[in-house]
Design an enzyme around this catalytic site. Structure first.
Site, PDB file in Angstrom:
ATOM      1  N   ASP A  15       0.820  -1.217   0.000  1.00 41.75           N
ATOM      2  CA  ASP A  15       0.000   0.000   0.000  1.00 41.75           C
ATOM      3  C   ASP A  15       0.851   1.264   0.000  1.00 41.75           C
ATOM      4  OD1 ASP A  15      -2.166  -1.790   0.317  1.00 41.75           O
ATOM      5  OD2 ASP A  15      -1.993  -1.686   2.487  1.00 41.75           O
ATOM      6  N   GLU A 188     -11.586   1.098  -3.199  1.00 45.19           N
ATOM      7  CA  GLU A 188     -10.865   1.618  -2.044  1.00 45.19           C
ATOM      8  C   GLU A 188      -9.647   2.409  -2.498  1.00 45.19           C
ATOM      9  OE1 GLU A 188     -10.313  -2.129  -0.129  1.00 45.19           O
ATOM     10  OE2 GLU A 188      -8.483  -2.606  -1.222  1.00 45.19           O
TER      11      GLU A 188
END
Length: 520
Positions: A15, A188
């Site tokens: 991420d 997301e």
């Protein structure tokens, strides 16, 4: 133009988020249940990165007590505005528990960072901040659509203005996007950018597994309406076979250079021995070019390659991390982590100079606790790891040694342990809720070396005394036990040192003289 090797940050660094301040680039990644949280890296060429600290390095910032594996800190975003750095992220309490979003600030990215500013009325995960030209600040995240989900894991991206000085959301939340692929799930990781009169919204879709993807939409106004790029997804490897060297590519963040070139950092995995991803999700770099006011990622091949043409930036000197830690400093290096928030100082580098002394405590690697453990990430498909241990167990259950650790339920322990009134060196495989002793030898030495040779997914465990030859304790062990594809969750493998009294209170300690890690 020089080439570079992907991943730019190997091992369990998922991420990624990036920002630029003049010629300097800063990058952060997720850390889940590990402490300290959110490593921060610096680079001047986008290729070579040096860790300069952790964003969440104090228990007051990060309470991971009781946090299950693969929960905790999700998907931080780093931004810079008016001399201040911001990192915003999600704390996930448990699989079905609350998701709480907060941000911290710092003038110096190396720290110290502030105490968390917890946001009320901010559901969902993967928050991001956008600083507009008019000095207004906006929060973006995901949430269940107010009108309900039309399919499993269907999420909506929402936007709301934020008063960063007061730490409060203001105005009304606005749903701005529910994905470009419509039937995809897990919308997301929203990030907003402004370029040439357009607001660009980049998100991740398709989950974090094989179908992961990056998509983009744009609008003339920040609140929309947003139109989808007809080329979506702009980055994915899901159309490749499962034997591709890089898979589950997604979760991107954009950055521009001072010369106006654009690049994307994203996550991906390198499976080996089949579709097994022991290294977890790693940080990759990809070139971006704008065509017809849309970003095109990897325009040469349409996919991330293991070797690619690099940025047109002066290459900095590569600072290779030492593969041998002699434990001759007073503090551990930044590559070391603990499991959950430590509530007592269970190790010392000062009490026996040149050694890492670890206190045996009741907590074990199989407990949802913070055991006596320090570890660093596996960063290569094959590697050798070794340590020298000085340890004299005298009570049933006292143990210390090396561990290859994925989670409470999936790990190997290569330990010296007191069993039936004598010390033994043994290899324990844990897959599920029980231990399987796969190799064991009686020993009399109090000073031994432990070594693990990992040839892809085949593991060999060996020991020797100071002047002797290596003895095999267990061989041909299956490394796939340490893959998220067997163990579940979102993390990668750690290689660490541990000490435990297996449930008993005592004052025993173990001394580690050095630690070697060498990738192949």
């Amino acid at each position: 133009m020089d080439t570079f090797k992907n991943p730019i940050i190997p091992g369990f660094y998922p991420d990624p988020s990036i920002c630029r301040v003049n010629q300097d680039y800063y990058l952060v990644t997720s850390t889940f249940e590990y402490f300290p949280g959110v490593p921060i890296f610096h680079s001047i060429d986008l290729v070579n990165w040096t860790q300069i600290g952790h964003v969440l390095d104090r228990p007051s910032q990060l309470n991971l007590d009781g946090t299950p594996n693969s929960r905790g800190i999700y998907a931080p975003t780093i931004r810079h505005q008016n001399g201040l750095f911001y990192v915003i992220t999600t704390f996930v309490e448990s699989q079905y528990g609350e998701r709480r979003n907060f941000y911290v600030t710092a003038e110096n990215p190396a720290g110290p960072w502030s105490e968390p500013v917890w946001l009320k009325g901010a559901p969902g995960i993967d928050p991001s901040l956008f600083f507009d030209d008019d000095n207004r600040v906006y929060y973006t995240g995901n949430r269940v659509p107010p009108t309900g989900q039309t399919h499993a894991k269907h999420m909506e991206i929402w936007l709301q203005e934020l008063d960063v000085n007061k730490g409060t959301l203001i105005g009304d939340p606005v749903g701005i996007w529910d994905g470009a692929l419509k039937i995809a799930h897990a919308q997301e990781a929203p990030h907003i950018y402004k370029k040439d009169g357009f607001y660009y919204l980049i998100i991740a879709e398709g989950g974090t597994g094989f179908t992961h993807a990056v998509t983009v939409a744009r609008s003339k106004t920040i609140a929309g309406p947003y139109e989808a790029n007809p080329r979506n997804p702009i980055l994915t490897h899901r159309h490749l076979g499962k034997d591709a060297p890089i898979t589950n590519v997604g979760h991107g963040d954009l950055v521009d250079t001072e010369d106006g070139d654009w690049w994307m950092v994203c996550l991906g995995s390198r499976p080996y021995g089949g579709m097994f991803r022991n290294l977890g999700r790693e940080t990759f770099l990809a070139p971006v070019r704008f065509e017809d006011d849309w970003p095109v990622v990897c325009p040469d091949t349409g996919r991330i390659e293991e070797e690619m043409r690099g940025p047109n930036l002066p290459r900095q000197k590569v600072i290779s991390s030492s593969i041998r830690d002699e434990f001759d400093q007073l503090e551990l290096g930044m590559e070391w982590n603990m499991i959950r928030t430590p509530r007592e100082r269970f190790y010392t580098l000062a009490e026996k100079p040149g050694f890492l002394r670890m206190k045996l405590r009741p907590e074990t690697l199989a407990d949802c606790a913070s055991p006596s453990f320090i570890g660093r990430r596996q960063q290569h498909l094959s590697y050798n790891v070794a340590t020298k241990l000085l340890f004299s167990p005298e009570t049933q259950g006292e143990a210390a040694g090396l561990t290859l650790f994925h989670s409470q339920t999936h790990h190997y322990r290569f330990e010296v342990i007191y069993v039936q009134e004598q010390p033994v060196v043994r290899v324990v495989k844990r897959e599920g809720t029980s231990d399987d002793v796969v190799g064991e030898l009686s020993i009399s030495e109090t000073s031994i070396e432990l070594k693990v040779e990992a040839h892809f997914q085949e593991l060999t465990f060996l020991y020797r005394n100071q002047f002797g030859k290596w003895h095999v304790v267990a061989e041909k062990q299956d490394g796939r036990v340490l893959s998220t594809d067997r163990a579940g969750g979102f993390v990668g493998t750690y290689i660490g040192l541990f000490a435990t009294s297996n449930g008993n209170e005592n004052t025993t300690y173990a001394d580690f003289d050095w630690f070697d890690y060498k990738g192949e």
